[in-house]
Design a protein around this motif. Structure first.
Motif, PDB file in Angstrom:
ATOM      1  N   GLN A 254     -12.277  52.321  -5.367  1.00 35.63           N
ATOM      2  CA  GLN A 254     -10.977  52.962  -5.216  1.00 35.63           C
ATOM      3  C   GLN A 254      -9.834  52.020  -5.584  1.00 35.63           C
ATOM      4  OE1 GLN A 254     -10.706  54.577  -1.253  1.00 35.63           O
ATOM      5  NE2 GLN A 254     -12.510  55.887  -1.489  1.00 35.63           N
ATOM      6  N   PHE A 255      -9.918  50.769  -5.117  1.00 33.14           N
ATOM      7  CA  PHE A 255      -8.852  49.817  -5.430  1.00 33.14           C
ATOM      8  C   PHE A 255      -8.815  49.501  -6.922  1.00 33.14           C
ATOM      9  CE2 PHE A 255      -8.765  48.673  -0.837  1.00 33.14           C
ATOM     10  CZ  PHE A 255      -7.395  48.766  -0.650  1.00 33.14           C
ATOM     11  N   PHE A 256      -9.997  49.455  -7.560  1.00 33.87           N
ATOM     12  CA  PHE A 256     -10.029  49.172  -8.995  1.00 33.87           C
ATOM     13  C   PHE A 256      -9.335  50.290  -9.769  1.00 33.87           C
ATOM     14  CE2 PHE A 256     -11.711  49.249 -13.251  1.00 33.87           C
ATOM     15  CZ  PHE A 256     -11.772  47.913 -13.607  1.00 33.87           C
ATOM     16  N   GLU A 257      -9.638  51.526  -9.428  1.00 36.46           N
ATOM     17  CA  GLU A 257      -9.008  52.653 -10.113  1.00 36.46           C
ATOM     18  C   GLU A 257      -7.493  52.645  -9.911  1.00 36.46           C
ATOM     19  OE1 GLU A 257     -12.858  55.673  -9.724  1.00 36.46           O
ATOM     20  OE2 GLU A 257     -10.998  56.082  -8.645  1.00 36.46           O
ATOM     21  N   SER A 258      -7.065  52.324  -8.688  1.00 34.10           N
ATOM     22  CA  SER A 258      -5.627  52.267  -8.422  1.00 34.10           C
ATOM     23  C   SER A 258      -4.972  51.127  -9.208  1.00 34.10           C
ATOM     24  CB  SER A 258      -5.385  52.086  -6.927  1.00 34.10           C
ATOM     25  OG  SER A 258      -4.012  51.930  -6.641  1.00 34.10           O
ATOM     26  N   ALA A 259      -5.608  49.955  -9.229  1.00 39.01           N
ATOM     27  CA  ALA A 259      -5.051  48.813  -9.955  1.00 39.01           C
ATOM     28  C   ALA A 259      -4.974  49.102 -11.451  1.00 39.01           C
ATOM     29  CB  ALA A 259      -5.909  47.570  -9.700  1.00 39.01           C
ATOM     30  N   LYS A 260      -5.982  49.788 -11.967  1.00 42.51           N
ATOM     31  CA  LYS A 260      -5.971  50.136 -13.392  1.00 42.51           C
ATOM     32  C   LYS A 260      -4.862  51.129 -13.696  1.00 42.51           C
ATOM     33  CE  LYS A 260      -9.017  51.805 -17.059  1.00 42.51           C
ATOM     34  NZ  LYS A 260     -10.397  52.298 -17.382  1.00 42.51           N
ATOM     35  N   ARG A 261      -4.687  52.098 -12.804  1.00 42.43           N
ATOM     36  CA  ARG A 261      -3.677  53.130 -13.028  1.00 42.43           C
ATOM     37  C   ARG A 261      -2.264  52.525 -13.028  1.00 42.43           C
ATOM     38  NH1 ARG A 261      -4.640  55.916  -8.859  1.00 42.43           N
ATOM     39  NH2 ARG A 261      -6.324  57.132  -9.837  1.00 42.43           N
ATOM     40  N   TYR A 262      -2.013  51.596 -12.107  1.00 43.42           N
ATOM     41  CA  TYR A 262      -0.673  51.030 -11.976  1.00 43.42           C
ATOM     42  C   TYR A 262      -0.548  49.640 -12.611  1.00 43.42           C
ATOM     43  CZ  TYR A 262      -0.125  54.847  -8.670  1.00 43.42           C
ATOM     44  OH  TYR A 262      -0.085  56.092  -8.093  1.00 43.42           O
ATOM     45  N   GLU A 263      -1.598  49.224 -13.364  1.00 40.82           N
ATOM     46  CA  GLU A 263      -1.598  47.957 -14.083  1.00 40.82           C
ATOM     47  C   GLU A 263      -1.311  46.784 -13.151  1.00 40.82           C
ATOM     48  OE1 GLU A 263       1.076  48.327 -17.338  1.00 40.82           O
ATOM     49  OE2 GLU A 263      -0.164  49.778 -18.417  1.00 40.82           O
ATOM     50  N   GLN A 264      -2.045  46.727 -12.043  1.00 38.28           N
ATOM     51  CA  GLN A 264      -1.890  45.654 -11.070  1.00 38.28           C
ATOM     52  C   GLN A 264      -3.089  44.713 -11.145  1.00 38.28           C
ATOM     53  OE1 GLN A 264      -1.590  47.895  -7.447  1.00 38.28           O
ATOM     54  NE2 GLN A 264       0.634  48.140  -7.593  1.00 38.28           N
ATOM     55  N   PRO A 265      -2.903  43.443 -10.817  1.00 37.24           N
ATOM     56  CA  PRO A 265      -4.033  42.513 -10.813  1.00 37.24           C
ATOM     57  C   PRO A 265      -4.908  42.709  -9.579  1.00 37.24           C
ATOM     58  CG  PRO A 265      -2.046  41.385 -10.097  1.00 37.24           C
ATOM     59  CD  PRO A 265      -1.616  42.776 -10.507  1.00 37.24           C
ATOM     60  N   MET A 266      -6.140  42.327  -9.695  1.00 35.44           N
ATOM     61  CA  MET A 266      -7.075  42.405  -8.574  1.00 35.44           C
ATOM     62  C   MET A 266      -8.152  41.354  -8.800  1.00 35.44           C
ATOM     63  SD  MET A 266      -9.157  45.726  -7.127  1.00 35.44           S
ATOM     64  CE  MET A 266     -10.552  45.644  -8.229  1.00 35.44           C
ATOM     65  N   SER A 267      -8.567  40.688  -7.754  1.00 36.65           N
ATOM     66  CA  SER A 267      -9.588  39.648  -7.869  1.00 36.65           C
ATOM     67  C   SER A 267     -10.683  39.886  -6.844  1.00 36.65           C
ATOM     68  CB  SER A 267      -8.972  38.262  -7.665  1.00 36.65           C
ATOM     69  OG  SER A 267      -7.969  38.005  -8.634  1.00 36.65           O
ATOM     70  N   LEU A 268     -11.844  39.352  -7.144  1.00 33.00           N
ATOM     71  CA  LEU A 268     -13.006  39.536  -6.262  1.00 33.00           C
ATOM     72  C   LEU A 268     -13.823  38.260  -6.261  1.00 33.00           C
ATOM     73  CD1 LEU A 268     -15.286  42.649  -6.091  1.00 33.00           C
ATOM     74  CD2 LEU A 268     -16.319  40.396  -6.292  1.00 33.00           C
ATOM     75  N   VAL A 269     -14.175  37.794  -5.077  1.00 29.67           N
ATOM     76  CA  VAL A 269     -14.989  36.587  -4.953  1.00 29.67           C
ATOM     77  C   VAL A 269     -16.271  36.912  -4.201  1.00 29.67           C
ATOM     78  CG1 VAL A 269     -13.972  35.803  -2.766  1.00 29.67           C
ATOM     79  CG2 VAL A 269     -14.979  34.138  -4.334  1.00 29.67           C
ATOM     80  N   MET A 270     -17.357  36.317  -4.664  1.00 29.66           N
ATOM     81  CA  MET A 270     -18.634  36.435  -3.975  1.00 29.66           C
ATOM     82  C   MET A 270     -19.056  35.032  -3.554  1.00 29.66           C
ATOM     83  SD  MET A 270     -22.246  38.097  -5.264  1.00 29.66           S
ATOM     84  CE  MET A 270     -21.619  39.755  -5.018  1.00 29.66           C
ATOM     85  N   GLY A 271     -19.342  34.889  -2.262  1.00 23.65           N
ATOM     86  CA  GLY A 271     -19.752  33.604  -1.723  1.00 23.65           C
ATOM     87  C   GLY A 271     -21.145  33.660  -1.128  1.00 23.65           C
ATOM     88  N   ASP A 272     -21.852  32.551  -1.209  1.00 22.55           N
ATOM     89  CA  ASP A 272     -23.225  32.486  -0.704  1.00 22.55           C
ATOM     90  C   ASP A 272     -23.406  31.150   0.004  1.00 22.55           C
ATOM     91  OD1 ASP A 272     -26.080  33.828  -1.074  1.00 22.55           O
ATOM     92  OD2 ASP A 272     -26.324  31.670  -1.316  1.00 22.55           O
ATOM     93  N   LEU A 273     -23.927  31.184   1.231  1.00 29.84           N
ATOM     94  CA  LEU A 273     -24.149  29.954   1.987  1.00 29.84           C
ATOM     95  C   LEU A 273     -25.242  29.130   1.320  1.00 29.84           C
ATOM     96  CD1 LEU A 273     -23.975  31.246   5.672  1.00 29.84           C
ATOM     97  CD2 LEU A 273     -22.191  30.154   4.316  1.00 29.84           C
ATOM     98  N   ASP A 274     -24.981  27.864   1.114  1.00 29.65           N
ATOM     99  CA  ASP A 274     -25.929  26.993   0.412  1.00 29.65           C
ATOM    100  C   ASP A 274     -27.143  26.693   1.284  1.00 29.65           C
ATOM    101  OD1 ASP A 274     -23.120  25.168  -0.926  1.00 29.65           O
ATOM    102  OD2 ASP A 274     -24.211  26.877  -1.769  1.00 29.65           O
ATOM    103  N   HIS A 275     -28.310  26.869   0.690  1.00 26.92           N
ATOM    104  CA  HIS A 275     -29.591  26.508   1.337  1.00 26.92           C
ATOM    105  C   HIS A 275     -29.720  27.149   2.725  1.00 26.92           C
ATOM    106  CE1 HIS A 275     -30.048  23.674  -1.918  1.00 26.92           C
ATOM    107  NE2 HIS A 275     -28.943  23.033  -1.564  1.00 26.92           N
ATOM    108  N   PHE A 276     -29.351  28.412   2.834  1.00 26.71           N
ATOM    109  CA  PHE A 276     -29.373  29.060   4.148  1.00 26.71           C
ATOM    110  C   PHE A 276     -30.801  29.261   4.648  1.00 26.71           C
ATOM    111  CE2 PHE A 276     -27.354  31.158   7.548  1.00 26.71           C
ATOM    112  CZ  PHE A 276     -28.121  32.260   7.893  1.00 26.71           C
ATOM    113  N   ARG A 277     -31.724  29.508   3.748  1.00 25.81           N
ATOM    114  CA  ARG A 277     -33.123  29.677   4.167  1.00 25.81           C
ATOM    115  C   ARG A 277     -33.649  28.387   4.794  1.00 25.81           C
ATOM    116  NH1 ARG A 277     -37.952  28.537   1.973  1.00 25.81           N
ATOM    117  NH2 ARG A 277     -36.981  27.829   0.030  1.00 25.81           N
ATOM    118  N   ILE A 278     -33.312  27.252   4.182  1.00 23.24           N
ATOM    119  CA  ILE A 278     -33.741  25.960   4.748  1.00 23.24           C
ATOM    120  C   ILE A 278     -33.059  25.737   6.097  1.00 23.24           C
ATOM    121  CG2 ILE A 278     -33.736  23.472   4.368  1.00 23.24           C
ATOM    122  CD1 ILE A 278     -33.841  24.010   1.393  1.00 23.24           C
TER     123      ILE A 278
END
Length: 395
Positions: A254-278
């Motif tokens: 929904q936010f992507f469609e809105s940002a595209k419609r109104y030509e607004q910037p949007m960012s997305l970050v994906m984080g992963d805990l290092d060596h969480f299994r260990i």
């Protein structure tokens, strides 16, 4: 119109559409398969005649000098499927040089590797004399056209029978499926007579479904209230109290469609805990669960209320920075990463260290929210490959 009539009309419509769709699909499949069969038969006949031509003169090159194949390929009265114009079979030597041109290829040219790879060899006395490939659709002879006509007639007859059967079944199912509704309405009316007018149900429409809707109006309101409560619970991850993946994907879309419609910037970050299994194996799953809860708190603490923070699965976290360019989002990401790295984790267990790798993407040159997630995941892999505990994609 009564419910039975509505159901019957719906079933008739569905039956007609299904039968006609199946009829046209079957017709297209039969014609397509038959044309493939005709092409293979034609191709087989051509290879057999070419082998006979080459064998008659002791080789293809010798045959070409002794008796031009063109006179054999296009006689006054063609007796083979493949004979006649235009000539559609390409003949090459083993190096891919065109001997008999066809289609877009001319004599003496070397065909591309893709054509050479699908070429079929022609052998005489166990020795390959040429490679062949077809360059068009198979030619249908009069017998083929007659066969397809008979197939069409059979399909029309079968389709008519299927439509008649669909109408009969629609009548039967319409009557049968409306019977429970009629019984239920009768029971509700009996209850009204027994309990007085205050318990009676007003009928806004003159069909059975309208009566049924009114009868269950109170129940529907209660269900709506319960549904609202369950919806609130269904969007949260029970362990971290962040949004879950399903809700995040919907919000991102929904936010992507809105940002595209109104030509607004949007960012997305994906984080992963290092060596969480260990970490789980070394310090126990109980410690791992506490780490997840604390990391979720650090994510929330270092983002805005307008940002969408979620646990994407396992030890993965995502943040959608609304109306935020990549450079500004990168600053927030670094704050999160440092907050995780610098937190006194030894209060959970001596020797415990926790770090976070992150991949950042924005909506520039992306077609949808899913592609942003995919791009952020790619940058996350880069961050891990470069040594972990870092942010990739901030450039």
């Amino acid at each position: 119109m009564h419910m039975q009539s509505k159901l019957t009309a719906s079933y008739v419509f569905i039956g007609l559409v299904s039968c006609l769709t199946a009829l046209f699909l079957a017709r297209d499949m039969i014609r397509s398969d038959f044309r493939d069969y005709a092409l293979q038969e034609e191709f087989a006949q051509f290879r057999a005649d070419l082998a006979e031509y080459a064998g008659r003169y002791g080789g293809l090159e010798r045959a070409m000098h002794m008796h031009p194949f063109s006179s054999f390929a296009a006689p006054a009265e063609a007796t083979r499927r493949w004979q006649g114009q235009p000539f559609r079979f390409l003949v090459m030597d083993e190096a891919g040089k065109v001997l008999f041109p066809a289609g877009e290829f001319k004599a003496g040219e070397t065909v591309p590797g893709g054509v050479l790879a699908r070429a079929v060899p022609v052998a005489v006395d166990g020795r390959v004399v040429a490679l062949t490939a077809h360059t068009g659709l198979g030619r249908l002879v009069a017998g083929d056209v007659a066969f397809l006509g008979m197939a069409d007639s059979a399909l029309v007859i079968g389709g008519a029978v299927a439509i008649a059967l669909a109408v009969l079944l629609a009548l039967a199912f319409g009557w049968r499926q409306s019977a429970p509704t009629r019984s239920l309405i009768g029971s509700l009316r009996s209850m009204c007579d027994m309990e007085g007018e205050d318990a009676c149900i007003e009928v806004p429409e003159d069909d059975e479904m309208g009566e049924l809707v009114e009868a269950y109006n109170a129940m529907r309101q209660e269900l709506a209230r319960c549904h609202l409560e369950m919806s609130e619970l269904s969007v949260l991850d029970p362990q971290t109290n962040l949004y879950n993946r399903r809700h995040f994907d919907e919000q991102a879309r929904q936010f992507f469609e809105s940002a595209k419609r109104y030509e607004q910037p949007m960012s997305l970050v994906m984080g992963d805990l290092d060596h969480f299994r260990i970490l789980n194996e070394t310090f126990s799953r109980e410690v791992g669960d506490m780490v997840l809860e604390k990391v979720a708190e650090l994510f929330t603490r270092n983002t805005r209320k307008s940002d969408v923070v979620a646990r994407y699965g396992g030890e993965e976290f995502v943040v959608l920075f609304t109306n935020t360019a990549r450079d500004k989002a990168a600053i927030a990401c670094e704050n999160i990463r440092r907050a995780v790295e610098e937190y006194p984790w030894e209060e959970f267990h001596p020797g415990l260290k926790v770090t976070l790798s992150m991949g950042l993407a924005d909506n520039t040159d992306e077609d949808n929210a899913a592609s942003m997630v995919s791009r952020a995941d790619q940058y996350l892999s880069t961050a891990k490959a470069d040594g972990r505990n870092r942010l990739a994609g901030a450039e």
